[in-house]
Design a protein around this motif. Structure first.
Motif, mmCIF file in Angstrom:
data_model
loop_
_atom_site.group_PDB
_atom_site.id
_atom_site.type_symbol
_atom_site.label_atom_id
_atom_site.label_comp_id
_atom_site.label_asym_id
_atom_site.label_seq_id
_atom_site.Cartn_x
_atom_site.Cartn_y
_atom_site.Cartn_z
ATOM 1 N N LEU A 58 -5.589 -73.934 -67.963
ATOM 2 C CA LEU A 58 -5.732 -74.868 -68.930
ATOM 3 C C LEU A 58 -5.750 -74.233 -70.464
ATOM 4 O O LEU A 58 -6.249 -73.149 -70.813
ATOM 5 C CB LEU A 58 -7.061 -75.672 -69.119
ATOM 6 N N SER A 59 -4.685 -74.518 -71.225
ATOM 7 C CA SER A 59 -4.487 -74.091 -72.544
ATOM 8 C C SER A 59 -5.520 -74.306 -73.432
ATOM 9 O O SER A 59 -6.059 -75.374 -73.665
ATOM 10 C CB SER A 59 -3.072 -74.178 -72.943
ATOM 11 N N PRO A 60 -5.603 -73.669 -74.551
ATOM 12 C CA PRO A 60 -6.304 -74.028 -75.768
ATOM 13 C C PRO A 60 -5.538 -75.303 -76.310
ATOM 14 O O PRO A 60 -4.301 -75.443 -76.329
ATOM 15 C CB PRO A 60 -6.262 -73.049 -76.704
ATOM 16 N N ASP A 61 -6.269 -75.876 -77.200
ATOM 17 C CA ASP A 61 -5.701 -77.035 -78.042
ATOM 18 C C ASP A 61 -4.782 -76.389 -79.219
ATOM 19 O O ASP A 61 -5.228 -75.431 -79.804
ATOM 20 C CB ASP A 61 -6.633 -77.893 -78.567
ATOM 21 N N THR A 62 -3.867 -77.128 -79.499
ATOM 22 C CA THR A 62 -2.827 -76.975 -80.536
ATOM 23 C C THR A 62 -3.159 -78.120 -81.476
ATOM 24 O O THR A 62 -3.254 -79.304 -80.848
ATOM 25 C CB THR A 62 -1.624 -76.622 -80.293
ATOM 26 N N LEU A 63 -2.969 -78.126 -82.733
ATOM 27 C CA LEU A 63 -3.144 -79.218 -83.621
ATOM 28 C C LEU A 63 -1.649 -79.670 -84.231
ATOM 29 O O LEU A 63 -1.081 -78.784 -84.726
ATOM 30 C CB LEU A 63 -4.189 -78.976 -84.666
ATOM 31 N N THR A 64 -1.381 -80.771 -84.599
ATOM 32 C CA THR A 64 -0.313 -81.226 -85.077
ATOM 33 C C THR A 64 -0.700 -82.421 -86.355
ATOM 34 O O THR A 64 -1.253 -83.222 -85.898
ATOM 35 C CB THR A 64 0.886 -81.856 -84.174
ATOM 36 N N GLY A 65 -0.584 -82.119 -87.396
ATOM 37 C CA GLY A 65 -0.826 -82.920 -88.701
ATOM 38 C C GLY A 65 -0.095 -84.084 -88.664
ATOM 39 O O GLY A 65 1.248 -83.938 -88.476
ATOM 40 N N VAL A 66 -0.322 -85.202 -88.859
ATOM 41 C CA VAL A 66 0.214 -86.455 -88.828
ATOM 42 C C VAL A 66 -0.181 -87.299 -90.254
ATOM 43 O O VAL A 66 -1.527 -87.369 -90.470
ATOM 44 C CB VAL A 66 -0.034 -87.257 -87.671
ATOM 45 N N ASP A 67 0.550 -87.965 -90.721
ATOM 46 C CA ASP A 67 0.243 -89.032 -91.878
ATOM 47 C C ASP A 67 1.636 -90.081 -91.788
ATOM 48 O O ASP A 67 2.574 -89.915 -92.145
ATOM 49 C CB ASP A 67 0.529 -88.300 -93.364
ATOM 50 N N CYS A 68 1.122 -91.050 -91.010
ATOM 51 C CA CYS A 68 2.128 -92.209 -90.661
ATOM 52 C C CYS A 68 1.426 -93.498 -90.217
ATOM 53 O O CYS A 68 0.272 -93.583 -90.373
ATOM 54 C CB CYS A 68 2.931 -91.659 -89.651
ATOM 55 N N ARG A 69 2.387 -94.407 -90.054
ATOM 56 C CA ARG A 69 1.389 -95.718 -89.610
ATOM 57 C C ARG A 69 1.123 -95.759 -87.975
ATOM 58 O O ARG A 69 1.984 -94.987 -87.278
ATOM 59 C CB ARG A 69 2.594 -96.962 -89.702
ATOM 60 N N LEU A 70 -0.169 -96.180 -87.546
ATOM 61 C CA LEU A 70 -0.406 -96.404 -86.147
ATOM 62 C C LEU A 70 0.314 -97.283 -85.403
ATOM 63 O O LEU A 70 0.766 -98.600 -86.259
ATOM 64 C CB LEU A 70 -1.915 -96.665 -86.205
ATOM 65 N N PRO A 71 0.751 -97.537 -84.200
ATOM 66 C CA PRO A 71 1.571 -98.558 -83.688
ATOM 67 C C PRO A 71 0.371 -99.605 -83.391
ATOM 68 O O PRO A 71 -0.709 -99.372 -83.015
ATOM 69 C CB PRO A 71 1.930 -98.072 -82.268
ATOM 70 N N THR A 72 0.938 -100.953 -83.662
ATOM 71 C CA THR A 72 0.044 -102.279 -83.651
ATOM 72 C C THR A 72 0.751 -103.304 -82.816
ATOM 73 O O THR A 72 1.927 -103.303 -82.765
ATOM 74 C CB THR A 72 -0.403 -102.787 -84.743
ATOM 75 N N SER A 73 -0.141 -103.867 -81.857
ATOM 76 C CA SER A 73 0.642 -105.171 -81.133
ATOM 77 C C SER A 73 1.046 -106.213 -82.088
ATOM 78 O O SER A 73 2.133 -107.001 -81.467
ATOM 79 C CB SER A 73 -0.070 -105.667 -79.971
ATOM 80 N N ASN A 74 0.597 -106.451 -83.200
ATOM 81 C CA ASN A 74 0.933 -107.490 -84.029
ATOM 82 C C ASN A 74 1.700 -107.110 -85.163
ATOM 83 O O ASN A 74 2.163 -107.836 -86.001
ATOM 84 C CB ASN A 74 -0.575 -108.148 -84.486
ATOM 85 N N GLY A 75 2.105 -106.060 -85.050
ATOM 86 C CA GLY A 75 3.271 -105.322 -86.189
ATOM 87 C C GLY A 75 2.453 -105.119 -87.609
ATOM 88 O O GLY A 75 3.185 -104.579 -88.495
ATOM 89 N N ALA A 76 1.201 -105.363 -87.641
ATOM 90 C CA ALA A 76 0.567 -104.839 -88.933
ATOM 91 C C ALA A 76 0.657 -103.433 -89.084
ATOM 92 O O ALA A 76 0.842 -102.620 -88.437
ATOM 93 C CB ALA A 76 -0.956 -105.244 -88.961
ATOM 94 N N LYS A 77 0.937 -103.316 -90.658
ATOM 95 C CA LYS A 77 1.209 -101.708 -91.197
ATOM 96 C C LYS A 77 -0.306 -101.245 -91.738
ATOM 97 O O LYS A 77 -0.860 -101.627 -92.397
ATOM 98 C CB LYS A 77 2.081 -101.930 -92.036
#
Length: 324
Positions: A58-77
């Motif tokens: 099992l590898s160590p964790d790697t991290l990826t930075g994100v700045d975006c919208r989360l997916p939502t089932s009702n289309g809310a931003k």
């Protein structure tokens, strides 16, 4: 250096992830030392390895930075900022998995914070404001829209990186396909244990899992459960496709044996449900054993393979006895 989150800042009500599973493109399985070399994704942390009950790295964790919208089932931003954790695992030097995942609190700061705020919270994605966790869970399971967080893309990127490693000869002992398992775990009601709400074969290579998990269960335990589920789903899927494409009823003698040999040599010994699943989540496997019946289907496939090998051995035994 290992970064830990400040106490009391990552109380999560939702965790989501995606697991990619495939056959390692190496004609021979890797031994445990080679597996550790393959999965050394970071120079500052070692690869964890185990030889019981099977070879596992099992590898160590790697991290990826994100700045975006989360997916939502009702289309809310809903904008969110943070880091996605990703890791890789290799079982018996043969089956490779990569997982990308995050956890999220019910609410975050109203304004975006400096990156230092998020870097000390590895694997946490914070919404700007309050998060509708059920909507985000369903949006993640069904797949996001363009511009929304795609954790599968991060898992696939790590998989592609590892598959290009010079240690691999890019030869495989048999053909197989990749599978994807996308999961979302919401907080279980107070006083209730873990539960599996649904397990769905969404597409030919995609499975989705929705869970309810108590607050006392470690996030890493949920990731481990989903990796274990993805591994055994891949084994089932691969052996089923192998048998369906082998024309067993029309093959005889050496041809029938050759068609079955990859399953015997490389796959049958890998079936070990719950071998590395946290005890708190072990009961969830009972749900899968009842419906759709993972181990029951596996044992049926194994018995079918053994019966075919026994049938092919009978004429060979007769020939050997007759030649004496």
């Amino acid at each position: 250096m290992t970064v830990t989150a400040p106490t009391g800042t990552t109380e999560a009500v939702l965790a989501c992830g995606e697991v990619r599973t495939c056959l390692l493109p190496s004609f021979q399985p890797l031994d445990i030392r080679a597996a550790a070399h393959l999965l050394r994704l970071r120079p500052d942390e070692r690869v964890r390895t185990s030889e019981r009950p099977n070879l596992y790295a099992l590898s160590p964790d790697t991290l990826t930075g994100v700045d975006c919208r989360l997916p939502t089932s009702n289309g809310a931003k809903l904008r969110a900022v943070g880091t996605i954790a990703a890791r890789a695992a290799l079982t018996e030097g043969r089956v490779l998995q990569t997982t990308a995942h995050f956890r999220a609190p019910a609410a975050g700061p109203d304004q975006r914070q400096p990156w230092g705020h998020y870097l000390v919270r590895p694997g946490v994605v914070e919404p700007l404001g309050r998060m509708p966790e059920r909507s985000v869970a369903q949006g993640t399971l069904t797949g996001g829209r363009p511009g929304e967080l795609d954790i599968g893309h991060i898992a696939d990127g790590l998989l592609t990186r590892i598959l290009r490693h010079p240690l691999l000869d890019q030869q495989v002992p048999f053909t197989s396909r990749h599978t994807r398992l996308r999961w979302a775990a919401l907080r279980a009601p107070e006083g209730e244990g873990p539960s599996m709400v649904r397990f769905v074969l969404a597409e030919e290579d995609l499975r989705t899992v929705e869970l309810r998990v108590p607050a006392t269960v470690r996030p890493s335990a949920v990731v481990g459960l989903c990796e274990d589920l993805a591994l055994h789903d891949w084994l089932l899927t691969t052996v089923v496709r192998m048998l369906d494409g082998s024309r067993l009823g029309s093959l005889e003698g050496p041809a029938a044996v050759l068609a079955l040999r990859p399953a015997v040599d490389h796959l049958l010994h890998l079936w070990m449900p719950r071998a590395r699943v946290d005890r708190a989540l072990g009961p969830l496997w009972e749900v899968l054993e009842q419906h759709p019946g993972f181990s029951r289907q596996w044992q049926t496939l194994v018995q079918r393979i053994r019966d075919q090998l026994a049938l092919q051995a009978i004429p060979l035994l007769r020939e050997a006895l007759a030649s004496r």
